[in-house]
Scaffold this motif. Structure first.
Motif, PDB file in Angstrom:
ATOM      1  N   GLN A   1      -0.070   5.278  -0.598  1.00  0.00           N
ATOM      2  CA  GLN A   1       1.198   5.664   0.012  1.00  0.00           C
ATOM      3  C   GLN A   1       1.797   4.510   0.810  1.00  0.00           C
ATOM      4  N   ARG A   2       0.950   3.745   1.484  1.00  0.00           N
ATOM      5  CA  ARG A   2       1.457   2.602   2.254  1.00  0.00           C
ATOM      6  C   ARG A   2       2.039   1.539   1.321  1.00  0.00           C
ATOM      7  N   GLU A   3       1.360   1.269   0.215  1.00  0.00           N
ATOM      8  CA  GLU A   3       1.882   0.284  -0.731  1.00  0.00           C
ATOM      9  C   GLU A   3       3.187   0.751  -1.346  1.00  0.00           C
ATOM     10  N   LEU A   4       3.266   2.074  -1.621  1.00  0.00           N
ATOM     11  CA  LEU A   4       4.511   2.595  -2.176  1.00  0.00           C
ATOM     12  C   LEU A   4       5.650   2.472  -1.173  1.00  0.00           C
ATOM     13  N   ASN A   5       5.407   2.803   0.076  1.00  0.00           N
ATOM     14  CA  ASN A   5       6.453   2.664   1.098  1.00  0.00           C
ATOM     15  C   ASN A   5       6.855   1.204   1.286  1.00  0.00           C
TER      16      ASN A   5
ATOM     17  N   ASP B   1      10.511  -0.394   0.744  1.00  0.00           N
ATOM     18  CA  ASP B   1      11.182  -1.174   1.782  1.00  0.00           C
ATOM     19  C   ASP B   1      11.559  -2.555   1.272  1.00  0.00           C
ATOM     20  N   GLN B   2      10.680  -3.139   0.463  1.00  0.00           N
ATOM     21  CA  GLN B   2      10.953  -4.475  -0.067  1.00  0.00           C
ATOM     22  C   GLN B   2      12.143  -4.443  -1.021  1.00  0.00           C
ATOM     23  N   GLU B   3      12.181  -3.426  -1.898  1.00  0.00           N
ATOM     24  CA  GLU B   3      13.304  -3.318  -2.818  1.00  0.00           C
ATOM     25  C   GLU B   3      14.604  -3.043  -2.062  1.00  0.00           C
ATOM     26  N   GLY B   4      14.550  -2.198  -1.025  1.00  0.00           N
ATOM     27  CA  GLY B   4      15.744  -1.954  -0.222  1.00  0.00           C
ATOM     28  C   GLY B   4      16.185  -3.189   0.534  1.00  0.00           C
ATOM     29  N   GLY B   5      15.223  -3.976   1.030  1.00  0.00           N
ATOM     30  CA  GLY B   5      15.581  -5.203   1.740  1.00  0.00           C
ATOM     31  C   GLY B   5      16.219  -6.223   0.825  1.00  0.00           C
ATOM     32  N   GLU B   6      15.709  -6.334  -0.407  1.00  0.00           N
ATOM     33  CA  GLU B   6      16.316  -7.276  -1.355  1.00  0.00           C
ATOM     34  C   GLU B   6      17.734  -6.850  -1.711  1.00  0.00           C
ATOM     35  N   GLY B   7      17.952  -5.519  -1.834  1.00  0.00           N
ATOM     36  CA  GLY B   7      19.307  -5.053  -2.128  1.00  0.00           C
ATOM     37  C   GLY B   7      20.266  -5.350  -0.987  1.00  0.00           C
ATOM     38  N   ARG B   8      19.801  -5.111   0.247  1.00  0.00           N
ATOM     39  CA  ARG B   8      20.659  -5.426   1.402  1.00  0.00           C
ATOM     40  C   ARG B   8      20.912  -6.919   1.498  1.00  0.00           C
ATOM     41  N   GLN B   9      19.902  -7.724   1.128  1.00  0.00           N
ATOM     42  CA  GLN B   9      20.084  -9.177   1.180  1.00  0.00           C
ATOM     43  C   GLN B   9      21.135  -9.631   0.170  1.00  0.00           C
ATOM     44  N   ARG B  10      21.102  -9.042  -1.037  1.00  0.00           N
ATOM     45  CA  ARG B  10      22.105  -9.418  -2.036  1.00  0.00           C
ATOM     46  C   ARG B  10      23.505  -8.983  -1.598  1.00  0.00           C
TER      47      ARG B  10
ATOM     48  N   GLN C   1       2.668  -7.586   4.188  1.00  0.00           N
ATOM     49  CA  GLN C   1       3.555  -7.968   5.272  1.00  0.00           C
ATOM     50  C   GLN C   1       4.462  -6.807   5.668  1.00  0.00           C
ATOM     51  N   ALA C   2       4.864  -6.023   4.684  1.00  0.00           N
ATOM     52  CA  ALA C   2       5.700  -4.867   5.009  1.00  0.00           C
ATOM     53  C   ALA C   2       4.946  -3.881   5.885  1.00  0.00           C
ATOM     54  N   SER C   3       3.658  -3.653   5.579  1.00  0.00           N
ATOM     55  CA  SER C   3       2.871  -2.734   6.407  1.00  0.00           C
ATOM     56  C   SER C   3       2.688  -3.286   7.805  1.00  0.00           C
ATOM     57  N   GLU C   4       2.460  -4.596   7.936  1.00  0.00           N
ATOM     58  CA  GLU C   4       2.324  -5.185   9.261  1.00  0.00           C
ATOM     59  C   GLU C   4       3.623  -5.049  10.048  1.00  0.00           C
ATOM     60  N   ARG C   5       4.797  -5.217   9.351  1.00  0.00           N
ATOM     61  CA  ARG C   5       6.082  -5.067  10.025  1.00  0.00           C
ATOM     62  C   ARG C   5       6.254  -3.642  10.540  1.00  0.00           C
ATOM     63  N   THR C   6       5.846  -2.666   9.723  1.00  0.00           N
ATOM     64  CA  THR C   6       5.921  -1.271  10.159  1.00  0.00           C
ATOM     65  C   THR C   6       5.016  -1.018  11.352  1.00  0.00           C
ATOM     66  N   ILE C   7       3.845  -1.639  11.340  1.00  0.00           N
ATOM     67  CA  ILE C   7       2.888  -1.446  12.433  1.00  0.00           C
ATOM     68  C   ILE C   7       3.476  -1.945  13.750  1.00  0.00           C
ATOM     69  N   TYR C   8       4.006  -3.137  13.736  1.00  0.00           N
ATOM     70  CA  TYR C   8       4.481  -3.705  14.978  1.00  0.00           C
ATOM     71  C   TYR C   8       5.768  -3.036  15.456  1.00  0.00           C
ATOM     72  N   GLN C   9       6.541  -2.420  14.558  1.00  0.00           N
ATOM     73  CA  GLN C   9       7.721  -1.701  15.001  1.00  0.00           C
ATOM     74  C   GLN C   9       7.348  -0.379  15.665  1.00  0.00           C
ATOM     75  N   ALA C  10       6.221   0.217  15.230  1.00  0.00           N
ATOM     76  CA  ALA C  10       5.815   1.515  15.776  1.00  0.00           C
ATOM     77  C   ALA C  10       4.375   1.424  16.235  1.00  0.00           C
ATOM     78  N   PRO C  11       4.132   0.822  17.413  1.00  0.00           N
ATOM     79  CA  PRO C  11       2.760   0.684  17.874  1.00  0.00           C
ATOM     80  C   PRO C  11       2.119   2.010  18.216  1.00  0.00           C
ATOM     81  N   ASP C  12       2.908   3.058  18.478  1.00  0.00           N
ATOM     82  CA  ASP C  12       2.325   4.362  18.772  1.00  0.00           C
ATOM     83  C   ASP C  12       1.729   4.934  17.496  1.00  0.00           C
TER      84      ASP C  12
END
Length: 587
Positions: free
Chosen positions: A81-85, A89-98, A145-156
């Protein structure tokens, strides 16, 4: 031409009488017969001893590994589930970047023509916003890296705990924990008392047929639950047969209640079947018929054929039944603290030594009670050659392995015999192996919930801290450290294999049966205690690890008293997971 020696053959007593008559010239017209007698060859080494060792290690590994399958299933689901999320997120980020790049290219040219202060300010603001968005999107380059980004955004960790609980409810049923039993010190002592009583009853009353009947039908149920039913279910799903997996309509609660209200024999029978079996499927019926059919055939062979341990079907099914029983035992009976394991294994240590080494000094004929019961009353009184010629003789009865152990017959040995390993030598150390496996998987689960990668490590080894200065130059020590970096289960499993090998070697060195727990308990329990002491976790392991209690509460939804201590325990369990993750990253 030289003399040609006749071939050597083995004949029965009746054939030997006829041959002697021919030699004495009883039958007229025959030429003189010259006989050459050869000693029958026997294998120099007993290969079955190696096979029983390998099989015992395999059973201990698969049974203890299978005992933590629920936690492992949830861990795998969380990672997926984490890899899927992260991928989403990666696909959404690439779309926003384009989209941001296209918008920047459209607005960059008009702003470059304006030289007013307001235009320059807008340009600076717009480019800064775009740069911030692009930098945040560019930072997501992999699922990790996406999972680490999620971790640091929500430390709780409360959201992670809720998500893990939701995944656990999807993959594990709370009813699966209702059939399990947590072993306590009182249970351990009672278990040894019951084992001693059963052994003495078998020794003095010789009720070995009853044991065979109980073993056949008891293990048939385990055989159906562990192998037959899961195998048939997977086969039906692979072939896309949905009908055998559906519940029978005629044996439902509504149908049983309706027929019971009408009265009659049919209603009573359906009500009894529903009360005893509950909802069943055609797969359930087929699995039970097949399993108990195999058990009935095995029992028929055991009662009708002398020395059935020489028949391949008999000893293969006996060992397969024992494998299923060990897996079901370790799946049902659980240890949650080393304290209980120390009590159980220490008492079993002296129990095994007493019934193997001390009882010959106390019995009338100097017999070892353990060896006597294991061989169904001891070896045959007659010579092996005599028993091979006259297998139905009264002096040739006995010596068959009692079906409470694993047995592999000696290969290519006409005198017979088996290499044996008791089921208790699997399940008693297996309780500690199961505890180590569940502890590692619970640690991995808490690490995943706290935001880590789920890799387990401990500081029981000096090399586990990473860095060149901590690396040992001894290759054997580095190999041992490599094993202990992945938790407790691997090293304790290696200790079990070494202890069982020592027991088999002692059998041939001393030429007598050995109490396997004499070697297994120090190797398994000693390894676990030493690693816990080196890792600084011995106190927690001794009283009962917090991570196991937290994992059980998360997996099975156990009701706990809400208090400050409970909250502290849960936070400590998550902190243990985080510390474990930091050690893993250093490794």
């Amino acid at each position: 031409a030289g003399d040609v020696p006749p071939p050597a053959v083995f004949i029965t007593m009746q054939e030997s009488s006829e041959l002697l008559d021919m030699v004495r010239g009883v039958q007229a017209g025959g030429d003189p017969i010259v006989l050459s007698i050869y000693e029958r060859s026997r294998p120099k080494y007993n290969a079955s001893a190696v096979l029983i060792w390998a099989f015992g290690v395999f059973v201990a590994w698969i049974a203890s590994y299978h005992s933590s399958v629920d936690i492992r299933r949830v861990n795998k689901a969380i990672v997926v589930q984490r890899e899927l999320n992260a991928r989403n997120d990666q696909e959404g980020g690439e779309g926003r970047q384009r989209r941001g790049g296209q918008q920047q290219s459209r607005t960059a040219r008009p702003r470059s023509r304006s030289n007013s202060p307001s235009s320059n300010g807008d340009n600076a603001h717009g480019s800064g916003s775009s740069a911030l968005e692009m930098s945040s999107n560019a930072s997501i380059t992999s699922p990790e890296q996406a999972s680490e980004r999620t971790i640091y955004q929500a430390p709780d960790s409360s959201s992670n705990v809720a998500a893990a609980a939701a995944i656990a409810t999807q993959h594990v049923s709370p009813a699966s924990n209702e059939e399990s039993l947590e072993l306590t010190a009182a249970h351990a002592l009672g278990f040894i008392v019951m084992a001693s009583t059963s052994l003495l009853v078998l020794f003095y009353f010789k009720i070995y047929p009853i044991v065979k009947v109980m073993y056949a039908f008891g293990c048939s149920g385990a055989f159906a639950q562990i192998i037959v039913h899961p195998g048939m279910t997977k086969l039906c799903r692979k072939l896309k047969w949905e009908r055998p997996l559906q519940y029978m309509n005629w044996l439902s609660e509504e149908s049983a209640t309706r027929e019971a209200l009408r009265g009659g024999c049919k209603g009573k029978c359906l009500n009894c079947l529903w009360s005893f079996f509950g909802p069943i499927t055609p797969i359930d019926v087929c699995a039970m018929i097949l399993s108990y059919g195999v058990g009935a055939i095995w029992l028929w062979v055991a009662f009708t054929i002398p020395h059935p341990d020489t028949i391949v079907f008999y000893w293969v099914i006996q060992d397969l039944f024992g494998l299923c029983m060990c897996m079901l035992f370790l799946e049902t009976i659980k240890l949650n603290a080393i304290k209980v394991a120390a009590v159980l294994l220490t008492v079993a240590f002296f129990y095994d030594i007493f019934f193997v080494f001390v009882t010959p000094l106390l019995t009338k004929h100097g017999e070892s009670i353990m060896v006597n019961v294991a061989t169904s009353g001891g070896p045959p009184k007659a010579d092996p050659s005599w028993c091979e010629k006259y297998p139905y003789s009264a002096d040739c009865k006995g010596g068959d392995p009692l079906p409470m152990l694993f047995a592999i017959p000696r290969l290519f040995d006409y005198q017979g015999g088996c290499s044996m390993l008791g089921l208790g030598d699997i399940v008693l150390p297996g309780l500690l192996l199961s505890f180590a496996s569940r502890y590692d998987e619970s640690k991995r689960l808490m690490g995943l919930i706290s935001g880590g990668s789920g890799r387990v490590a401990n500081n029981a080894c000096l090399d586990a801290g990473g860095g060149a200065r901590n690396k040992s130059s001894n290759p054997l020590r580095r190999l041992c450290c490599c094993c202990c970096q992945n938790g407790y289960f691997g090293p304790v499993m290696v200790g079990y294999a070494i202890g069982l090998m020592m027991a088999n070697m002692a059998v041939y060195i001393m030429e007598m049966g050995q109490p396997a727990l004499l070697y297994l308990v120090p190797c398994c329990l000693g390894t676990m205690v030493y690693m816990g002491w080196r890792a600084g976790e011995l106190q927690d392991l001794w009283e009962g690890p917090r991570v196991i209690r937290a994992a059980d509460a998360l997996m099975y939804g156990e009701q706990r008293v809400e208090s400050a201590d409970e909250g502290d325990q849960e936070r400590c369990a998550l902190e243990d997971g985080m510390e474990n993750e930091e050690e893993a990253e250093l490794t």
